[in-house]
Design an enzyme around this catalytic site. Structure first.
Site, PDB file in Angstrom:
ATOM      1  N   ASP A   1       8.816  -1.749  10.800  1.00  0.00           N
ATOM      2  CA  ASP A   1       7.794  -0.979  11.498  1.00  0.00           C
ATOM      3  C   ASP A   1       8.256  -0.869  12.951  1.00  0.00           C
ATOM      4  O   ASP A   1       9.265  -1.449  13.363  1.00  0.00           O
ATOM      5  CB  ASP A   1       6.442  -1.681  11.381  1.00  0.00           C
ATOM      6  CG  ASP A   1       5.266  -0.708  11.551  1.00  0.00           C
ATOM      7  OD1 ASP A   1       5.484   0.433  12.003  1.00  0.00           O
ATOM      8  OD2 ASP A   1       4.126  -1.095  11.240  1.00  0.00           O
TER       9      ASP A   1
ATOM     10  N   HIS B   1      -0.517  -3.001  15.885  1.00  0.00           N
ATOM     11  CA  HIS B   1      -0.022  -2.327  17.086  1.00  0.00           C
ATOM     12  C   HIS B   1      -0.356  -3.149  18.340  1.00  0.00           C
ATOM     13  O   HIS B   1       0.309  -3.020  19.373  1.00  0.00           O
ATOM     14  CB  HIS B   1      -0.648  -0.937  17.223  1.00  0.00           C
ATOM     15  CG  HIS B   1      -0.262  -0.002  16.114  1.00  0.00           C
ATOM     16  ND1 HIS B   1      -0.982   0.075  14.949  1.00  0.00           N
ATOM     17  CD2 HIS B   1       0.761   0.871  16.001  1.00  0.00           C
ATOM     18  CE1 HIS B   1      -0.409   0.967  14.160  1.00  0.00           C
ATOM     19  NE2 HIS B   1       0.650   1.457  14.770  1.00  0.00           N
TER      20      HIS B   1
END
Length: 567
Positions: A344, A272
């Site tokens: 993702d 992330h």
């Protein structure tokens, strides 16, 4: 299904060739009218054939929309707050989620949210899940908008990350399963399948037909971002659990998307925030990372999520999300996967090195079929259309991706949605409780000895709900609980370390990964791997002497056995 992966590949290639030839002369609009009416609206026929027929009728704009799955602001499809409208304007130039679906001919939407212990909260820009009834109304509104589109005969995709444990988007009014690591500790794929079947039924009742779960990452490192989201460190044990979860979800008409290929547990870094570098050799990937993904594929998983990982042994310097070598050569070629590959979140740091349009084109060319959570829907949509028209995105690749997406949708089409009354039913709670009870692990202590005397339950900061749940469960099990002065049962959870332990605790319990127990001084060490109500009830049964801790730690803990109890 009896059709082999190789035969499905041949069929898809033939379909794609036909579709490309049929669409080649329509760069900006729908194909010219032919002598036959398209059979796509028919509710009969094989999903692949229905998808092929529908794709032949779609304009470029519809094909591009089918490969986009953004998030949106707002808890309703059509009525949003000024703040949500502003968010949607920034994201897509519209006010409401329904307008976003209509403007961009979207193939799906992801519902988002986060909680206090959620390691994925960094890319959750908003939340649009409050309670089951609100979610059902939102999903109904989104489907009504999508039904008006040319691709309307195919069910609209609505997904979320309902992994259970620390990543659980919908928490109120539903059955909460113990974490995947708890399932790994239980080691019983039948229990896992039953629990995830209950989960699938509840998601379907709320109008959600895709779950970005289960996590198939094997914990080769102590990854905090994966942690208890994983079934454990042993590839074979994890593989059985992944397969069970896939079968459970899909039995109820919810597509499982196993993640994060080729294996986020290979690195402790957080994708992330940055691009993790995976340094393991190709032989180690084959031995450690790939078996659980192969098990999910063999169990029939409809989707695989690619990861933002730099896998040095296969395609150094290229994030797996953008790596044709990993997604096309390895995932499809070596593992035989023929379903939908989804990125993702494209709003994560490694994907934002390119503009939203360029990133979407690169991801599709690498072998992804769905673009998840682009940071700008307008730019991604326009970029894909421009690339299609200038040839940098081959039409065959877009048609192939859209066909895969629509085939998956038609596979989901004929499963009736359960009634909302199925949510948090006694049957579903029993499935969660059975799994949680089989997971409780004793890593130090006497296995058949209940806690004696009055008990005082304490915890690290922020664990009030778990502490209250255990107090209630202990009382129901006949154990006297006092505010202070009793034998201390101390709870620790996600993100806790040595400073969160109590030296005077008679019992220390890990409600997330059990690594912290290596430094605990308590004579009794237990792990539930989860703070769910089911896990606290199961823990109370062990502490009261009414149940034996039957679990075995699915990850190694320094200085401690996998279990202190004989089988």
């Amino acid at each position: 299904m009896s059709t082999t992966p190789r035969r499905r590949l041949v069929v898809l290639a033939a379909v794609t060739a036909l579709l490309v030839s049929g669409c080649a002369n329509q760069p900006g609009g729908p194909p010219a009218a032919g002598p036959a009416s398209p059979p796509a609206a028919s509710a009969t026929g094989e999903p692949a054939a229905r998808a092929a027929a529908l794709v032949r009728t779609l304009a470029d704009e519809d094909l591009v929309g089918q490969v986009l799955m953004p998030y949106a602001y707002g808890s309703s499809a059509t009525e949003v707050s000024p703040g949500s409208a502003a968010g949607n304007q920034d994201l897509a130039g519209v006010d409401t989620p329904a307008e976003m679906v209509a403007k961009y001919h979207l193939g799906g939407v992801i519902l988002v949210g986060f909680s206090a212990d959620d390691p994925t909260s960094g890319n959750q820009a908003t939340t649009n899940v409050d309670n089951p009834r609100q979610v059902r109304e939102l999903t109904t509104g989104l489907r009504e908008a999508a039904a008006k589109l040319p691709a309307g005969p195919a069910p609209f995709l609505i997904g979320t990350d309902q992994e259970y444990g620390v990543v659980t988007r919908i928490t109120d009014g539903v059955t909460l399963l113990p974490s995947p690591m708890a399932a790994g500790a239980a080691g019983d794929a039948a229990l896992t399948e039953a629990a995830w079947r209950a989960a699938g039924a509840e998601l379907a009742a709320m109008g959600i037909n895709m779950d970005f779960a289960p996590v198939a990452d094997v914990l080769a490192t102590r990854s905090a971002v994966i942690g208890s989201r994983s079934f454990g460190a042993d590839p074979q044990r994890a593989s059985a659990q992944v397969a069970g979860a896939v079968r459970g979800l899909q039995a109820e008409g919810v597509a499982a998307s196993i993640k994060h290929f080729p294996g986020h547990g290979l690195s402790a870094a957080d994708s992330h925030k940055d691009l993790p570098v995976v340094t393991q050799s190709r032989a180690e990937l084959d031995r450690i990372a790939f078996p659980s993904f192969r098990a999910g594929v063999d169990a029939g998983a409809m989707a695989v999520m690619s990861a933002h990982l730099d896998v040095q042994a296969v395609d150094p310097g290229t994030p797996a999300t953008f790596s044709r070598k990993l997604l096309t050569d390895v995932l499809r070629g070596q593992l035989g996967f023929q379903g939908v590959v989804i990125t993702d979140g494209m709003n994560m740091a490694p994907a934002k090195r390119w503009s939203p349009g360029e990133a979407a084109v690169r991801a599709l060319n690498a072998g992804n079929d769905l673009i998840l959570m682009t940071p700008n829907v307008s730019q991604a949509y326009d970029g894909l259309l421009a690339a299609l028209r200038d040839g940098s995105l081959p039409r065959a690749r877009l048609v192939e991706a859209a066909t895969r997406v629509l085939t998956m949708k038609f596979k989901l089409a004929d499963q009736p949605a359960p009634d909302m009354s199925t949510l948090d039913s006694a049957e579903h709670r029993a499935a969660a409780t059975d799994l949680a009870a089989a997971a409780v692990t004793m890593l130090r202590g006497a296995c058949d000895a209940p806690v004696t005397g009055p008990v005082t339950v304490t915890s690290s900061a922020g664990r009030d709900r778990a502490r209250a749940a255990l107090t209630k469960a202990l009382t129901a099990a006949g154990v006297r609980v006092v505010p202070r002065g009793g034998r201390i049962v101390h709870l620790v959870g996600y993100g806790d370390g040595a400073g969160d332990l109590r030296a005077d605790a008679a019992v220390t319990v890990a409600m997330d990964t059990p690594y912290v127990l290596a430094g605990a001084k308590s004579p009794t060490l237990l792990a539930t791997y989860s703070s769910s109500q089911a896990s606290m009830t199961a823990l109370a049964g062990v502490l009261a002497g009414k149940a034996r801790p039957a679990g075995s730690s699915p990850v190694p803990v320094t200085g401690l056995p996998a279990t202190a109890c004989d089988s």
